[in-house]
Every structure is written in C-alpha cells, then in structure tokens.
Design a protein around this motif. Sequence first.
Motif, PDB file in Angstrom:
ATOM      1  N   ARG A   1       9.106  56.955  28.781  1.00 40.28           N
ATOM      2  CA  ARG A   1      10.279  57.123  28.405  1.00 40.28           C
ATOM      3  C   ARG A   1      11.370  56.531  29.062  1.00 40.28           C
ATOM      4  NH1 ARG A   1      12.601  61.953  29.993  1.00 40.28           N
ATOM      5  NH2 ARG A   1      10.851  62.487  31.403  1.00 40.28           N
ATOM      6  N   ARG A   2      11.022  56.956  30.645  1.00 38.62           N
ATOM      7  CA  ARG A   2      12.784  56.369  31.247  1.00 38.62           C
ATOM      8  C   ARG A   2      12.546  55.049  31.752  1.00 38.62           C
ATOM      9  NH1 ARG A   2      10.209  61.368  34.023  1.00 38.62           N
ATOM     10  NH2 ARG A   2       8.540  60.296  33.708  1.00 38.62           N
ATOM     11  N   GLY A   3      11.693  54.287  31.175  1.00 39.43           N
ATOM     12  CA  GLY A   3      11.360  52.685  31.125  1.00 39.43           C
ATOM     13  C   GLY A   3      12.089  52.133  30.171  1.00 39.43           C
ATOM     14  N   ILE A   4      12.299  52.360  28.393  1.00 38.55           N
ATOM     15  CA  ILE A   4      12.929  53.002  27.626  1.00 38.55           C
ATOM     16  C   ILE A   4      14.755  52.856  28.180  1.00 38.55           C
ATOM     17  CG2 ILE A   4      13.467  53.451  25.341  1.00 38.55           C
ATOM     18  CD1 ILE A   4      10.163  53.759  25.656  1.00 38.55           C
ATOM     19  N   SER A   5      14.970  53.842  28.547  1.00 37.39           N
ATOM     20  CA  SER A   5      16.245  54.324  28.368  1.00 37.39           C
ATOM     21  C   SER A   5      16.669  53.178  29.618  1.00 37.39           C
ATOM     22  CB  SER A   5      16.299  55.658  29.340  1.00 37.39           C
ATOM     23  OG  SER A   5      17.247  56.002  29.537  1.00 37.39           O
ATOM     24  N   CYS A   6      16.513  52.841  30.580  1.00 35.39           N
ATOM     25  CA  CYS A   6      16.070  51.707  31.938  1.00 35.39           C
ATOM     26  C   CYS A   6      16.911  50.892  30.950  1.00 35.39           C
ATOM     27  CB  CYS A   6      15.777  51.991  32.480  1.00 35.39           C
ATOM     28  SG  CYS A   6      15.700  53.582  34.014  1.00 35.39           S
ATOM     29  N   TYR A   7      16.076  50.210  30.180  1.00 30.77           N
ATOM     30  CA  TYR A   7      15.516  48.844  29.975  1.00 30.77           C
ATOM     31  C   TYR A   7      14.699  48.040  30.689  1.00 30.77           C
ATOM     32  CZ  TYR A   7      19.638  50.034  27.311  1.00 30.77           C
ATOM     33  OH  TYR A   7      20.437  49.736  25.176  1.00 30.77           O
ATOM     34  N   GLY A   8      13.651  48.962  31.080  1.00 28.78           N
ATOM     35  CA  GLY A   8      12.459  48.265  32.186  1.00 28.78           C
ATOM     36  C   GLY A   8      11.559  48.438  31.445  1.00 28.78           C
ATOM     37  N   ALA A   9      11.151  49.073  30.315  1.00 28.62           N
ATOM     38  CA  ALA A   9      10.294  49.126  29.859  1.00 28.62           C
ATOM     39  C   ALA A   9       9.205  47.699  29.438  1.00 28.62           C
ATOM     40  CB  ALA A   9      10.239  49.900  28.093  1.00 28.62           C
ATOM     41  N   SER A  10       8.024  47.904  29.994  1.00 35.07           N
ATOM     42  CA  SER A  10       6.544  47.409  30.064  1.00 35.07           C
ATOM     43  C   SER A  10       6.202  46.979  28.206  1.00 35.07           C
ATOM     44  CB  SER A  10       5.679  47.552  31.421  1.00 35.07           C
ATOM     45  OG  SER A  10       4.835  47.871  30.535  1.00 35.07           O
ATOM     46  N   PRO A  11       5.467  45.892  28.375  1.00 40.90           N
ATOM     47  CA  PRO A  11       4.933  45.913  26.891  1.00 40.90           C
ATOM     48  C   PRO A  11       3.546  47.398  27.374  1.00 40.90           C
ATOM     49  CG  PRO A  11       4.462  43.915  28.172  1.00 40.90           C
ATOM     50  CD  PRO A  11       5.328  44.815  28.872  1.00 40.90           C
ATOM     51  N   ASP A  12       3.150  46.994  28.827  1.00 45.08           N
ATOM     52  CA  ASP A  12       1.974  48.635  28.316  1.00 45.08           C
ATOM     53  C   ASP A  12       2.289  50.371  27.729  1.00 45.08           C
ATOM     54  OD1 ASP A  12      -0.222  47.232  27.905  1.00 45.08           O
ATOM     55  OD2 ASP A  12       0.529  46.581  30.295  1.00 45.08           O
ATOM     56  N   ASN A  13       3.704  50.318  27.995  1.00 39.28           N
ATOM     57  CA  ASN A  13       4.600  51.396  28.595  1.00 39.28           C
ATOM     58  C   ASN A  13       3.794  52.128  27.315  1.00 39.28           C
ATOM     59  OD1 ASN A  13       6.465  52.728  26.819  1.00 39.28           O
ATOM     60  ND2 ASN A  13       7.930  52.500  28.579  1.00 39.28           N
ATOM     61  N   THR A  14       3.307  53.464  27.644  1.00 39.94           N
ATOM     62  CA  THR A  14       2.991  54.449  26.755  1.00 39.94           C
ATOM     63  C   THR A  14       3.331  55.107  25.482  1.00 39.94           C
ATOM     64  OG1 THR A  14       3.416  55.977  27.984  1.00 39.94           O
ATOM     65  CG2 THR A  14       1.322  55.226  28.286  1.00 39.94           C
ATOM     66  N   ASP A  15       5.242  54.913  25.635  1.00 38.46           N
ATOM     67  CA  ASP A  15       5.759  55.421  24.450  1.00 38.46           C
ATOM     68  C   ASP A  15       5.923  54.261  23.103  1.00 38.46           C
ATOM     69  OD1 ASP A  15       6.069  58.240  24.443  1.00 38.46           O
ATOM     70  OD2 ASP A  15       7.291  57.401  26.521  1.00 38.46           O
ATOM     71  N   LEU A  16       5.506  53.167  23.041  1.00 33.55           N
ATOM     72  CA  LEU A  16       5.849  51.690  22.410  1.00 33.55           C
ATOM     73  C   LEU A  16       4.434  51.816  21.353  1.00 33.55           C
ATOM     74  CD1 LEU A  16       7.315  49.681  24.984  1.00 33.55           C
ATOM     75  CD2 LEU A  16       8.758  51.351  22.866  1.00 33.55           C
ATOM     76  N   PRO A  17       3.352  51.884  21.591  1.00 33.03           N
ATOM     77  CA  PRO A  17       3.032  51.830  20.418  1.00 33.03           C
ATOM     78  C   PRO A  17       2.583  52.326  19.624  1.00 33.03           C
ATOM     79  CG  PRO A  17       1.638  52.183  22.622  1.00 33.03           C
ATOM     80  CD  PRO A  17       2.933  51.958  22.961  1.00 33.03           C
ATOM     81  N   ASN A  18       2.140  53.542  19.645  1.00 32.22           N
ATOM     82  CA  ASN A  18       1.892  54.976  18.451  1.00 32.22           C
ATOM     83  C   ASN A  18       3.048  54.790  17.563  1.00 32.22           C
ATOM     84  OD1 ASN A  18      -0.843  54.992  19.067  1.00 32.22           O
ATOM     85  ND2 ASN A  18      -0.185  56.864  20.486  1.00 32.22           N
ATOM     86  N   PRO A  19       4.862  54.462  17.792  1.00 32.32           N
ATOM     87  CA  PRO A  19       5.476  54.922  16.703  1.00 32.32           C
ATOM     88  C   PRO A  19       5.738  53.640  15.889  1.00 32.32           C
ATOM     89  CG  PRO A  19       6.306  55.684  19.077  1.00 32.32           C
ATOM     90  CD  PRO A  19       4.917  55.015  19.399  1.00 32.32           C
ATOM     91  N   PHE A  20       5.061  52.092  16.758  1.00 35.69           N
ATOM     92  CA  PHE A  20       4.864  50.934  16.474  1.00 35.69           C
ATOM     93  C   PHE A  20       3.873  51.097  15.399  1.00 35.69           C
ATOM     94  CE2 PHE A  20       3.289  46.668  16.178  1.00 35.69           C
ATOM     95  CZ  PHE A  20       4.747  45.635  16.080  1.00 35.69           C
ATOM     96  N   ALA A  21       3.017  51.230  15.127  1.00 38.13           N
ATOM     97  CA  ALA A  21       1.758  51.529  14.345  1.00 38.13           C
ATOM     98  C   ALA A  21       2.223  52.420  13.230  1.00 38.13           C
ATOM     99  CB  ALA A  21       0.323  52.078  14.690  1.00 38.13           C
ATOM    100  N   GLN A  22       2.856  53.948  14.155  1.00 34.82           N
ATOM    101  CA  GLN A  22       3.150  54.626  12.445  1.00 34.82           C
ATOM    102  C   GLN A  22       4.716  53.920  11.652  1.00 34.82           C
ATOM    103  OE1 GLN A  22       2.790  58.943  13.756  1.00 34.82           O
ATOM    104  NE2 GLN A  22       5.022  58.943  11.807  1.00 34.82           N
ATOM    105  N   LEU A  23       4.949  52.765  12.180  1.00 36.72           N
ATOM    106  CA  LEU A  23       5.682  52.470  11.408  1.00 36.72           C
ATOM    107  C   LEU A  23       5.197  50.836  10.509  1.00 36.72           C
ATOM    108  CD1 LEU A  23       9.129  51.624  13.326  1.00 36.72           C
ATOM    109  CD2 LEU A  23       8.557  53.377  11.634  1.00 36.72           C
ATOM    110  N   PHE A  24       4.372  50.474  10.554  1.00 37.43           N
ATOM    111  CA  PHE A  24       3.463  49.936   9.812  1.00 37.43           C
ATOM    112  C   PHE A  24       2.448  50.768   8.771  1.00 37.43           C
ATOM    113  CE2 PHE A  24       5.179  46.266  12.490  1.00 37.43           C
ATOM    114  CZ  PHE A  24       5.400  45.626  11.374  1.00 37.43           C
TER     115      PHE A  24
END
Length: 609
Positions: free
Chosen positions: A89-112
Amino acid sequence: MKKNTFNILLAVALVGLSAASCKKYLTVDSPSTLTQESVFSSVSNMNSAVIGIYAMLIGDNGYGSRIATLFPQSADDMKTSGDYSALDRRGISCYGASPDNTDLPNPFAQLFKGIERANVCIKYIPKSDLYTNGTDAQKATLQKLYGEALTLRAQFFYEAIRNWGDMPAQFEPAADMTNVYLPRVSSDTLYDKLLDDLKLAGDLVPWRTQSPDQNIRITKGAVKGLRARIALARGGYSLRQDTHQNERRADYKKYYQIAYDECKEIIAHPEQHSLNPVYENIFKTLHSATRLDDAHELMFEVGAFGGNASTDSKLGYYNGLRHSTSSKFGGGGGGINPLPTYYYEFDSIGDIRRDVTINIFEIDTAGKKLMNVATTMTDGKFRRSWTNITGTSQNLAINWPILRFADVLLMYAEADNEINNGPSADAISAYEKVRKRAFIGYETRMGTTPTDKDGFFKAIVQERLLEFGGEGIRKYDLIRWNMLGSKIDETRQKLRDFMNGAGRYANLPLYVYTKPATYNLVASVDEIKTLDFPGGIPVSQALFTPGTGSSTAPTGYTTKNWRASVNEDYLTGDLKGYAVKFEANKKELFPIPTSAINLNYNMAQNWGY
C-alpha cells in the motif's frame, strides 16, 4: 445502504451469484450451476442476480478497504502511513507501485467480476418474457433491475479506467465472446459507452421516493450523479497511451454540458436529495442502521455487513480515528494520515468540516483522547467509536459513500462556470450552499465568492478539497484538472514552509503540550474544545500561536511534536517522503497487475512500468 435489509438481500443473492458465465476472462466467476433460463425466468431470481452485482462493490478488495482507502492516496490532503515499498500500500501512496504490488491484482479482478455479473444481467433481463409480457408491476421492477445493472457496470468500469486507463471493452458475457483475450480500448470510447448506458438507466430507474428500497439500492439521482461524474472525467484530462501526456480532447465542453444537465435536473428535485444540515451526521449515518440523513444527501453508498472480508468493510479499522487495542472500543485506525498543511487549509474558527475530517487526537488505553503529533493525525470521517462493535473485530460494518448531493452542487457549479466562461447566479448559489453549511454560525468568515471564470474555478478547486477530504475524490479531481503534479509540488513546498515556520506557518508552534482528557463522544467541534492544554488554552491558541518553543513540557503534560514532526525525510526521503515517486505524465495511472497480463496476452502494460 441500510444494513439490516441489505443483509437479507445479499443472502438471497446467493442464487444470483451463480449466474455468471462459464468462460473465464481475467478471474471471472466459476461455471454456473443454474441455467440462464431458470435464473431469468422469475422476478425474484433476477433480483437476486442483480444483488450479486452489488456484492462486488464491497469487501477487502472493493470499497470496503483497498479501492476506498488505498487507491486514492496521495493528493494534497492525505497519505498512507508507513514506509515505502513498491510491493504494498505504501508503494501506491508514494506513486511507486510495481506491477507485482500485492494490493492491486485482487481489486482489479473484482472490478471485472462485477462487470461480468452485470453483463449477464444486462443481456438476459431484457430478454426475459416477463420484461415484455409480465404485469405492469413486474415490468416496472425488471426495468429498474436492468437500469441498476447498467449503472453498476458503469461504476466498475469507471473505477478501472480512472486507475488503469484504457481497458478491454468487455460489454458482453464471457460465454458469448469468441475471443476472451481482448485488447485495451481508448478510455474515450469506453466513457462514451458508459454515458449512453447511464442515459438509458436514468429512464429506467425511479426517483428515490418512487423506489421500494430507496436507502439500499440505486435510484435515479444516483444514476444521474454518476453520469455527471463520468462526463466530467470524459471531458477532463487523462493520461493518453498514444502520446504519454495528460491531455483532454477538443470537444470537452460537450461533456461538461452533460454534467451540467444531469446535475441541474437533480437540483430541481429537492424532495429527492438536498444537503444534510449537519455535516457530521452524513458520516455517522454510514456507521449505523439508524440514519441521520433525512435530506438524503447520501445518494449512493456501499453497504457493509457480516464481519468478514467479502461482505464487510475495514473502514474505521484500517483508516479513521486511531484507537488503542486496549481501549474499551477495541483497536483500529491510523492507516491514513492527513498532511499537516491540510489542517491549515480550513478556516481556523468558522469551518466545521475541519474537525470532522481530521482527528488531531487518538484514543489511548484508558479510552481517553490524547493529542497527536502533526504527522500522525488521522482521517476523521470513519471512527470505530461511532459504531457499536467492540473487541478485536476488524470488520465494523461501516458503509462507504460513493456520491453525495454536495458533489452534485459543486459539479454543477464547475460545469456552469466552464460552459459560460464564468459562473451564473445559479452556479454561485450552488457553490455557496455547500459553503454556508460549512460555516453555519460563522457566515461572516466565508469571504466573497469570485465572479470571474478563473477565480471561481480556483474557489471550486479549494472547496472540493475541504468538502471531500478522506472520501477518495481529491486525487482523481486533480488528475482530471491536470493539476496533480503541480499540487504535489505546491504541497511539498507548503510542508517545507511548515517545517521552517515560514510564510503562513510562521506563528505555528514547534511543540504542543497535552495530557489525556475525557472522550465525550460529542460533536467533533465540541470534542476538541475539551482537549487538555496547559492553562486550559483552546485549540485555536495551542495550534495557532508560537508557544514557548521548548521541547520540555510543563509538569504533568507530555510534549507532542508539531512543526518539529516534519523533517526532510518526511518531505523527500526514499522511504517516508511525501509522494516521492511521482512522475508527471506517467504515474497518474497504476501499473496493470502482472497477474492480469499473464491471463490476457493482449493486456499491454501501462507506459512507464
């Protein structure tokens, strides 16, 4: 959404959850155990299927946690606590999230998943025999359900687009697709489709007073408000994949006109939605089945219940007022921190929103309130102690607000100003309604509303900062105005001035002195009046005058760093620095999660990642 009724509806929806397709796209639902014919042959089953779409709004990977609290950070109001890591989550807040950030894939999948469930309902509800040949009551109900499905799909797509940009145009059930590996399509094309869908939904869904489930389901005002919001996004700036620039199209005023028209119609129906006279009650309503919002300012909220990661929220546990785990309320809060300078954007005396939006205290082990340091203040609209849930539970059944009537008023004022090259009297009135509520009893401190286009736009920019703090709106406003980078730079300079006691921050204290005080659970503007400072001085003196400048507290008090809590590490440090990884024309969007790319070879990664 009123929790008691919503619980029953979602339990019924277990049937509807199985209405998803048998082909996979990204991580859509498992194969159906019921035929589409059986699901879409009765009003009850179709209602359950639509409730299954609603179910994709909530939970840890929806607006119960990550999408609501993590994705909107950071702007010029708040940031995530903790040290930078590209993988969390700190990578998201700092604008430095990587494609492997653990807080991104599950929300992405849930939206779809939500999009897929909506696609099934959008296809089959209008095809149902009852839709055209049922009783008048059945046809009206099914039209409403169809409109709800269109609206929910638009919300899911909007959330995906504003965070990741161009998306696959998945507007039919996966079972009907000859190729499930869809390429990304321009956000302009997607937004135009969503605007058309919402125009239709606005004709299908009834007004609140005509709806049998007005507090738990989407009504016409929410449809129109969402259409206005998406129109402003379509007419605003966004990061383009072809030019790698944050740009807006030449025909942008066409979309401001859509927003204007939709907001004007909502405003013309005050019996449906108006401003809650008590700002704080909007947010207390989110915490309880007892609603304190007779004005129905809350137009679209996400219901939370059940005490689990799928149907409940962690609002008030992850974010919100910090409570010691040993307090009588149970532990929680502290994951989101307002920037010290945000506190001083509010009028020091008159604006009641400040003490609702920002907690300058926390709850200690004895259940008393104790002053924070400036960098550990918390967002105030979500508070465990406003619920009746105690103990160790992380799920507090707090709803998330997606749309309020105040937003309709300010969108209307913004659109009017842009279309007419300056604000009309109606636009000024809409803006001032929001402001007058904030300054109730202190109207003389409101100042004069600008009447020129640029001045009025700047007033709107500032008012939206003050009105919607902690509601997940600010970052996306700044992106659509092409102001995110400049506001980050401006805010970093303000923080530096705060640290140095320069300019408007010259008379602020380095330190404050405090000791625990009784937590009265009264209105926020009254709660801070009983914080314990030496000599019984009020907050208006303790935080707005230089003080002694000594780190040694008077006898019986504890020193809390105020300006002294901000240092160079907080501004630019690799781990703690505010928005330290932001790059204009690149980091306005998240990286596409690696898992999504692995599932779809046509899902190209965002530029810069």
